[in-house]
Write an enzyme that holds these catalytic residues in place. Structure first.
Site, PDB file in Angstrom:
ATOM      1  N   ARG A  66      43.473  33.881  49.931  1.00 31.87           N
ATOM      2  CA  ARG A  66      43.006  35.265  49.955  1.00 31.87           C
ATOM      3  C   ARG A  66      42.022  35.524  51.101  1.00 31.87           C
ATOM      4  O   ARG A  66      41.960  36.629  51.649  1.00 31.87           O
ATOM      5  CB  ARG A  66      42.330  35.535  48.604  1.00 31.87           C
ATOM      6  N   HIS A  70      41.532  38.824  53.641  1.00 29.50           N
ATOM      7  CA  HIS A  70      40.299  39.624  53.752  1.00 29.50           C
ATOM      8  C   HIS A  70      39.737  39.578  55.169  1.00 29.50           C
ATOM      9  O   HIS A  70      39.197  40.565  55.657  1.00 29.50           O
ATOM     10  CB  HIS A  70      39.259  39.140  52.752  1.00 29.50           C
ATOM     11  N   ASN A  97      34.699  42.242  47.917  1.00 25.40           N
ATOM     12  CA  ASN A  97      34.757  40.792  48.172  1.00 25.40           C
ATOM     13  C   ASN A  97      35.045  40.045  46.881  1.00 25.40           C
ATOM     14  O   ASN A  97      35.360  38.859  46.923  1.00 25.40           O
ATOM     15  CB  ASN A  97      33.427  40.296  48.743  1.00 25.40           C
ATOM     16  N   HIS A 198      50.060  36.700  45.272  1.00 29.33           N
ATOM     17  CA  HIS A 198      49.555  36.712  43.893  1.00 29.33           C
ATOM     18  C   HIS A 198      50.352  35.793  42.966  1.00 29.33           C
ATOM     19  O   HIS A 198      50.171  35.829  41.761  1.00 29.33           O
ATOM     20  CB  HIS A 198      49.522  38.148  43.350  1.00 29.33           C
TER      21      HIS A 198
HETATM   22  C1  HEM Z   1      48.384  44.565  48.298  1.00 32.21           C
HETATM   23  C2  HEM Z   1      47.072  44.657  48.330  1.00 32.21           C
HETATM   24  C3  HEM Z   1      46.212  43.693  47.577  1.00 32.21           C
HETATM   25  C4  HEM Z   1      45.305  44.016  46.634  1.00 32.21           C
HETATM   26  C5  HEM Z   1      44.940  45.402  46.155  1.00 32.21           C
HETATM   27  C6  HEM Z   1      44.743  42.773  46.150  1.00 32.21           C
HETATM   28  C7  HEM Z   1      43.778  42.685  45.173  1.00 32.21           C
HETATM   29  C8  HEM Z   1      43.400  41.520  44.561  1.00 32.21           C
HETATM   30  C9  HEM Z   1      42.505  41.444  43.435  1.00 32.21           C
HETATM   31  C10 HEM Z   1      41.816  42.635  42.778  1.00 32.21           C
HETATM   32  C11 HEM Z   1      42.411  40.153  43.082  1.00 32.21           C
HETATM   33  C12 HEM Z   1      41.596  39.569  41.937  1.00 32.21           C
HETATM   34  C13 HEM Z   1      40.171  39.420  42.345  1.00 32.21           C
HETATM   35  C14 HEM Z   1      39.288  39.142  41.167  1.00 32.21           C
HETATM   36  O1  HEM Z   1      39.196  40.007  40.299  1.00 32.21           O
HETATM   37  O2  HEM Z   1      38.730  38.031  41.072  1.00 32.21           O
HETATM   38  C15 HEM Z   1      43.232  39.391  43.984  1.00 32.21           C
HETATM   39  C16 HEM Z   1      43.373  38.033  43.946  1.00 32.21           C
HETATM   40  C17 HEM Z   1      44.104  37.312  44.864  1.00 32.21           C
HETATM   41  N1  HEM Z   1      44.745  37.824  45.981  1.00 32.21           N
HETATM   42 FE1  HEM Z   1      45.077  39.769  46.354  1.00 32.21          FE
HETATM   43  N2  HEM Z   1      45.320  41.733  46.810  1.00 32.21           N
HETATM   44  C18 HEM Z   1      46.212  42.237  47.704  1.00 32.21           C
HETATM   45  C19 HEM Z   1      46.960  41.509  48.613  1.00 32.21           C
HETATM   46  C20 HEM Z   1      46.855  40.148  48.788  1.00 32.21           C
HETATM   47  C21 HEM Z   1      47.404  39.413  49.899  1.00 32.21           C
HETATM   48  C22 HEM Z   1      48.113  40.032  51.095  1.00 32.21           C
HETATM   49  C23 HEM Z   1      47.130  38.103  49.677  1.00 32.21           C
HETATM   50  C24 HEM Z   1      47.472  36.904  50.530  1.00 32.21           C
HETATM   51  C25 HEM Z   1      48.598  36.767  51.170  1.00 32.21           C
HETATM   52  C26 HEM Z   1      46.422  38.021  48.421  1.00 32.21           C
HETATM   53  C27 HEM Z   1      46.032  36.862  47.811  1.00 32.21           C
HETATM   54  C28 HEM Z   1      45.324  36.788  46.638  1.00 32.21           C
HETATM   55  C29 HEM Z   1      45.090  35.541  45.919  1.00 32.21           C
HETATM   56  C30 HEM Z   1      45.608  34.171  46.290  1.00 32.21           C
HETATM   57  C31 HEM Z   1      44.297  35.874  44.808  1.00 32.21           C
HETATM   58  C32 HEM Z   1      43.733  34.917  43.763  1.00 32.21           C
HETATM   59  C33 HEM Z   1      42.292  34.576  44.113  1.00 32.21           C
HETATM   60  C34 HEM Z   1      41.627  33.572  43.198  1.00 32.21           C
HETATM   61  O3  HEM Z   1      42.314  32.716  42.612  1.00 32.21           O
HETATM   62  O4  HEM Z   1      40.377  33.634  43.105  1.00 32.21           O
HETATM   63  N3  HEM Z   1      46.251  39.285  47.920  1.00 32.21           N
HETATM   64  N4  HEM Z   1      43.821  40.251  44.886  1.00 32.21           N
HETATM   65  C1  LIG Z   2      30.036  40.187  46.700  1.00 29.59           C
HETATM   66  O1  LIG Z   2      29.411  41.453  46.622  1.00 29.59           O
HETATM   67  C2  LIG Z   2      28.505  41.579  45.570  1.00 29.59           C
HETATM   68  C3  LIG Z   2      28.049  43.017  45.481  1.00 29.59           C
HETATM   69  O2  LIG Z   2      27.882  43.644  46.725  1.00 29.59           O
HETATM   70  C4  LIG Z   2      27.347  40.553  45.774  1.00 29.59           C
HETATM   71  O3  LIG Z   2      26.406  40.665  44.739  1.00 29.59           O
HETATM   72  C5  LIG Z   2      27.943  39.151  45.810  1.00 29.59           C
HETATM   73  O4  LIG Z   2      26.939  38.199  46.067  1.00 29.59           O
HETATM   74  C6  LIG Z   2      29.023  39.044  46.868  1.00 29.59           C
HETATM   75  N1  LIG Z   2      29.708  37.753  46.775  1.00 29.59           N
HETATM   76  C7  LIG Z   2      29.703  36.853  47.746  1.00 29.59           C
HETATM   77  C8  LIG Z   2      30.512  35.616  47.522  1.00 29.59           C
HETATM   78  O5  LIG Z   2      29.127  36.979  48.779  1.00 29.59           O
END
Ligand code: HEM
Ligand SMILES: *[C@@H]1O[C@H](CO)[C@@H](O)[C@H](O)[C@H]1NC(C)=O
Ligand SMILES: *[C@@H]1O[C@H](CO)[C@@H](O)[C@H](O)[C@H]1NC(C)=O
Ligand SMILES: *[C@@H]1O[C@H](CO)[C@@H](O)[C@H](O)[C@H]1NC(C)=O
Length: 332
Positions: A66, A70, A97, A198
């Site tokens: 991810r 970002h 983030n 995902h």
């Molecule tokens: C289409 C737009 C996208 C949105 C809106 C999005 C949003 C998110 C969100 C909200 C999460 C969960 C974060 C959390 O609550 O901890 C997530 C996790 C993740 N995203 Fe996306 N994402 C997008 C595209 C992508 C892309 C392009 C990649 C990489 C190619 C990606 C890879 C990941 C991965 C691997 C996770 C899991 C992270 C973990 O295990 O902590 N995402 N994403």
């Molecule tokens: C992500 O953003 C939040 C709120 O702005 C902050 O409190 C947090 O420390 C940030 N996380 C990292 C890994 O920097």
């Protein structure tokens, strides 16, 4: 008057975006094997550190994949996601983030590279190589990573916030998602393919809580997203209570540790966890791709490598632009 302001607003947005991504997805100056002469061991060192890390902390594969997304979507793939500032005013402190982790892994890779070839390999390239290596570590595809990126010197907490010019939101609809991708020179196919990331990792309940409890803003227990499989909703409600800020659940239940094509199977069964995943069913092209990917004719693995290379070209600094940071969390 309001319409006129809107028009000016749209125009300004286009100017800002053009300025930000003037090099979008062209990736001049990048090539496979950029460090072949200057640091022949570079890619091997990255892979070695990642395989050591994966052996003890496999759950970092998600966040590390991810991270490249970002990084690339904000100011291009320039390592700006890695920068710290004394007052926490850089990108990584911005609300979207959410839960990015693994920054210390990047630092560890950098340390090993600085020992072998001081001042040669950029932090932006490390992030790109690590994203490939964690994909391979989770049994996903291998692709050749283009390198030669240089590191940026700017990182702002405000950059990620706008869902179009910044990071897409988990509530973004298909129109906004397509716009976000096309502003960066990426195609609708790249959108549906990269969303397949995902297939690994976790999400906080807060990223989809509204779909369970407050979809229309009425805030009663039955206010669920009607497009979501109701059995899946019921199971998620057992794990995520309203306002839960700490629990994490699998993005791809059943195989969240394995990079495979089950993400597409789930989303087409209305079991996409995020609204932005479900949104991919609302466009003929992304929908068709998802359906194709559930069959034996799936080209997802091959496509993912191609789209990751495309993403890795967004707004890159090359040649004499930017710098090669000595430490990834700080400009030189
Ligand atoms: C289409 C737009 C996208 C949105 C809106 C999005 C949003 C998110 C969100 C909200 C999460 C969960 C974060 C959390 O609550 O901890 C997530 C996790 C993740 N995203 Fe996306 N994402 C997008 C595209 C992508 C892309 C392009 C990649 C990489 C190619 C990606 C890879 C990941 C991965 C691997 C996770 C899991 C992270 C973990 O295990 O902590 N995402 N994403
Ligand atoms: C992500 O953003 C939040 C709120 O702005 C902050 O409190 C947090 O420390 C940030 N996380 C990292 C890994 O920097
Ligand atoms: C998509 O979201 C944007 C921004 O929130 C909104 O302006 C637009 O009307 C939405 N489009 C559809 C088709 O729902
Ligand atoms: C539900 O959503 C509305 C509108 O977004 C918000 O004002 C309200 O506080 C939310 N209720 C709960 C219980 O989260």
């Amino acid at each position: 008057m309001a319409g006129c302001k809107n028009l000016i607003g749209t125009f300004m947005l286009q100017i800002i975006v053009l300025a930000l991504f003037s090099l979008h997805a062209e990736g001049q100056g990048l090539k496979v094997g950029f460090y072949k002469k200057s640091c022949p061991q570079a890619e091997g060192i990255v892979s070695k550190v990642i395989s050591d890390v994966m052996a003890v902390a496999p759950s970092l594969s998600g966040p590390l994949l991810r991270m490249h997304f970002h990084d690339c979507f904000i100011r291009g793939c320039d390592g700006s996601i890695l920068l710290d500032s004394p007052k926490g005013q850089t990108e990584k402190f911005s609300p979207p983030n959410l839960s990015l982790r693994g920054f210390n892994v990047i630092d560890r890779v950098k340390l090993a590279l600085e020992k072998a070839c001081p001042g040669v390999v950029s932090c932006a390239d490390i992030v790109a190589l690590v994203a490939r290596d964690v994909t391979v570590a989770t049994k996903g595809p291998h692709w050749k990573v283009e390198t030669g990126r240089r590191d940026g010197k700017v990182s702002l907490i405000t950059d990620p916030i706008n869902p179009v010019t910044g990071l897409p939101s988990f509530t973004s609809n298909i129109t906004v998602l397509k716009q976000s991708w096309s502003l960066r020179g990426l195609s609708t196919k790249d959108l549906v393919v990269l969303s397949g990331g995902h297939t690994i990792g976790m999400s906080h309940c807060s990223s989809f809580e509204e779909r369970l409890y407050n979809f229309t803003g009425k805030g009663n227990n039955g206010d669920t997203d009607p497009t979501m499989d109701q059995n899946y909703v019921a199971r998620l409600k057992l794990k995520c209570k309203p306002q839960d800020k700490t629990t994490i659940v699998e993005l791809d239940p059943g195989s969240f540790k394995t990079f495979d094509d089950s993400y597409y199977k789930l989303v087409t069964k209305r079991r996409g966890l995020l609204q932005s995943d479900a949104a991919l069913l609302n466009d003929p092209e992304t929908r068709a791709y998802m359906i194709k990917s559930t069959s034996h004719g799936s080209t997802f693995f091959k496509d993912f490598g191609v789209s990751m290379v495309n993403m890795g070209r967004i707004g890159v600094l090359t040649g004499s632009q930017g710098e090669i940071r000595k430490v990834c969390t700080k400009t030189n």
